[in-house]
Design an enzyme around this catalytic site. Structure first.
Site, mmCIF file in Angstrom:
data_model
loop_
_atom_site.group_PDB
_atom_site.id
_atom_site.type_symbol
_atom_site.label_atom_id
_atom_site.label_comp_id
_atom_site.label_asym_id
_atom_site.label_seq_id
_atom_site.Cartn_x
_atom_site.Cartn_y
_atom_site.Cartn_z
ATOM 1 N N HIS A 40 44.962 45.386 36.812
ATOM 2 C CA HIS A 40 45.334 43.734 37.141
ATOM 3 C C HIS A 40 45.944 44.216 38.968
ATOM 4 C CE1 HIS A 40 44.965 41.889 33.553
ATOM 5 N NE2 HIS A 40 44.818 43.004 32.791
ATOM 6 N N ASP A 42 43.417 44.412 41.128
ATOM 7 C CA ASP A 42 42.632 44.158 42.218
ATOM 8 C C ASP A 42 42.343 42.817 42.872
ATOM 9 O OD1 ASP A 42 41.693 43.261 39.545
ATOM 10 O OD2 ASP A 42 39.424 43.666 39.170
ATOM 11 N N GLY A 133 37.299 45.865 26.957
ATOM 12 C CA GLY A 133 38.580 46.452 28.440
ATOM 13 C C GLY A 133 37.832 47.921 29.442
ATOM 14 N N SER A 135 34.549 46.764 30.555
ATOM 15 C CA SER A 135 33.732 46.444 31.573
ATOM 16 C C SER A 135 32.132 45.910 30.765
ATOM 17 C CB SER A 135 34.153 46.805 32.514
ATOM 18 O OG SER A 135 33.643 46.097 34.023
ATOM 19 N N SER A 136 31.298 46.015 29.593
ATOM 20 C CA SER A 136 30.969 45.355 29.123
ATOM 21 C C SER A 136 30.373 44.247 29.938
ATOM 22 C CB SER A 136 30.291 45.227 27.293
ATOM 23 O OG SER A 136 31.320 43.945 27.148
ATOM 24 N N ASP A 199 35.352 45.897 38.396
ATOM 25 C CA ASP A 199 34.527 46.387 37.323
ATOM 26 C C ASP A 199 32.656 46.351 38.251
ATOM 27 O OD1 ASP A 199 35.838 46.215 35.693
ATOM 28 O OD2 ASP A 199 36.199 44.135 35.103
ATOM 29 N N ASN A 242 38.102 39.397 24.095
ATOM 30 C CA ASN A 242 37.609 38.188 24.999
ATOM 31 C C ASN A 242 37.521 37.701 26.073
ATOM 32 O OD1 ASN A 242 35.115 36.655 26.249
ATOM 33 N ND2 ASN A 242 34.136 36.427 24.329
ATOM 34 N N LYS A 243 37.807 37.996 27.228
ATOM 35 C CA LYS A 243 38.061 37.399 28.323
ATOM 36 C C LYS A 243 38.199 36.034 28.231
ATOM 37 C CE LYS A 243 38.387 41.659 29.143
ATOM 38 N NZ LYS A 243 38.085 42.768 28.125
#
Ligand code: ADP
Ligand code: NG1
Ligand code: MG
Length: 476
Positions: A40, A42, A133, A135-136, A199, A242-243
């Protein structure tokens, strides 16, 4: 390409032919990533330290003559999508899975200022665990962008728009991986999450065999060689997050924006000119330790209310909402600024320390000095444990299952932490090569077995991955 990639490429090709009655033009392999340290930060302008992993998203692509964008998933339960080429910018909220593909396609179109796109057929086969987490989401966005880019190398309809909006003569232009890393970070924001660029840079610019320090504004990658015998073991908690479906992620981005604006204004600077906490540090010409001190002196520990923030900026509440909040955080009225800023500055310091330890190890190694690997790994591991505590307590983005996995890791690992955005997903542990089996056995016996997770599932949830290469195009 590894032999497992061979299997995936063959199956994907067969499926593509069965659906579109033509061979794909190319297949792109876009990897997921493990962030070793630097969570957290970037989007606050600070450097991060990820590696690409073997698990990847594969995107097969070809052209069609119907001016259609057709998007299919190798897993048929994911709905298929089809639209006219003029509709690629239509992203639904919350996003459907194919909206990540549209982000990548539209990102390329915008970056190249193309008046139109060729009709394209896509099939996606994803092997990066979703919402974990790793980065799919960015692997999907980047895979689609690289696939679109590879198609544009071959077609002649890519006319560009001039400044006054008229179409230029036919021109073939494509993008470098560096430009795409930058572009995909902006493009993924169309799904509604205000992330940084880690990512996409990890997916597109990673180098096999080493980690990279990724820095922003401007985007730069610096190779970081990891000490020999250091193995990174990922453990999926099997609690997905799911962000794009919740406001948790964007709330943290908003809290950091509020913290930097209040700190800037309180320090007598034009807060509107300062775009990140890193930019604030540079403006104030302070060390990270001094920034921690500034946070302690300036921000209070209890949550800030909207009223208090409005009063501080001499604005009414609706202006505060417009200036600082995102669509999905407009309903929030309390913001924790002190603890969020403390995490960011302390985490940025840990990333630099981690890199410094690796660099010292590398230079001693090349000078032929005998080194105590165990002590180097325990120094790196201590930074990872500290990072986890900070994400758990200051950033509040952990999950009880992640805390449990980190706690269990103390038995055999040098360090462990959550990786990625958190609130679920995976942990990464730094384990000495000769202790990997004991570490995995302990997690199976103490985390997976008690939850009734069978051996096959546990083996998929628990894996090691050496640093892999970034995205590649396989021409078919
Ligand atoms: P992460 O990037 O940590 O995996 P995100 O919440 O950012 O998690 O993104 C997860 C979303 O990405 C999924 O809900 C889905 O919409 C999309 N996605 C990723 N990989 C695939 C895939 N192979 N097939 C379909 N959708 C995918
Ligand atoms: P994941 O968990 O992979 O969606 C997100 C952000 C990153 C970074 C990390 C936390 C996106 C696309 N990704 O990653 O930029 O902020 O959380 O370090 O928004
Ligand atoms: Mg993501």
């Amino acid at each position: 390409m590894s032999s497992t990639d061979d299997d995936e490429v063959t199956s994907l090709k067969q499926y593509f032919v069965s659906q579109f009655d033509q061979q794909p033009h190319s297949i792109v392999r876009a990897p997921g990533r493990i962030n070793l340290i630097g969570e957290h930060i970037d989007y606050n302008g600070y450097s991060v330290l990820p590696i690409a992993i073997k698990q990847s998203v594969f995107v097969a692509v070809s052209t069609n003559t119907e001016n259609k964008i057709n998007i299919l998933n190798y897993i048929p339960s994911f709905p298929q999508y089809s639209c006219h080429v003029s509709e690629v910018s239509k992203i639904s909220k919350p996003p459907a899975w194919y909206d990540y593909v549209l982000c990548g396609i539209y990102g390329v179109q915008q970056e190249l200022k193309l008046a139109t796109l060729p009709g394209m057929n896509f099939v996606v086969m994803g092997k990066v665990p979703m919402a974990a987490g790793l980065s799919s989401s960015s692997a999907l966005v980047c895979g689609a962008a690289v696939a679109t880019n590879s198609i544009l190398k071959t077609v002649e309809i890519a006319s560009t728009l001039t400044a006054n909006g008229t179409a230029n003569a036919i021109e073939r232009r494509t993008l470098s991986m560096e430009t795409m890393a930058h572009m995909c970070a902006a493009a993924e924001k169309h799904v509604g999450t205000e992330g940084g660029g880690m990512d996409q840079a990890a997916c597109l610019l990673s180098r096999e065999g080493s980690a990279q320090l990724i820095s922003f504004n401007p985007l730069r990658c610096t190779v970081v060689t990891l000490p020999k015998g250091a193995t990174f073991v990922v453990a999926n908690s099997l609690h997905p997050m799911n962000k794009a479906a919740t406001s948790d992620f964007n709330l943290r981005v908003v809290e950091c924006k509020l913290a930097r604006s209040i700190l800037a204004k309180a320090s007598g600077h034009d807060w509107e000119e300062i775009s990140t906490l890193n930019a604030l540090q540079l403006t104030l010409n302070k060390s990270l330790d001094q920034m921690v001190q500034l946070v302690n002196e300036t921000l209070h520990e209890e949550a800030y209310t909207l009223d208090e923030i409005a009063e501080f900026f001499y604005m009414n509440k609706s202006t505060i909402c417009r200036v600082f909040l995102t669509k999905n955080t407009k309903h929030i009225t309390k913001f924790k600024l002190h603890s969020r800023a403390l995490h960011v500055f302390s985490e940025a310091r840990r990333v630099f320390k981690f890199k410094q330890i690796c660099d010292e190890w590398t230079s001693k190694e090349s000078a032929g000095q005998v080194q105590d690997t165990a002590s180097v790994l325990s120094e790196l591991g201590a930074l990872m444990y500290e990072s986890h505590v900070s994400t758990r307590d200051h950033y509040e983005c952990s999950h009880p299952a992640l805390d449990e996995l980190v706690e269990l890791s103390h038995q055999h690992a040098a360090g462990a932490r959550l990786t990625g955005a958190g609130w679920g997903g995976c942990t990464v542990a730094l384990v000495r090569e000769d202790k990997v089996a004991a570490h995995c056995d302990a997690l199976i016996a103490q985390y997976y077995d008690p939850r009734g997770i069978d051996d096959l599932q546990a083996q998929q949830a628990l894996f090691t991955s050496p640093p892999g290469p970034g995205a590649t195009v396989i021409l078919v």
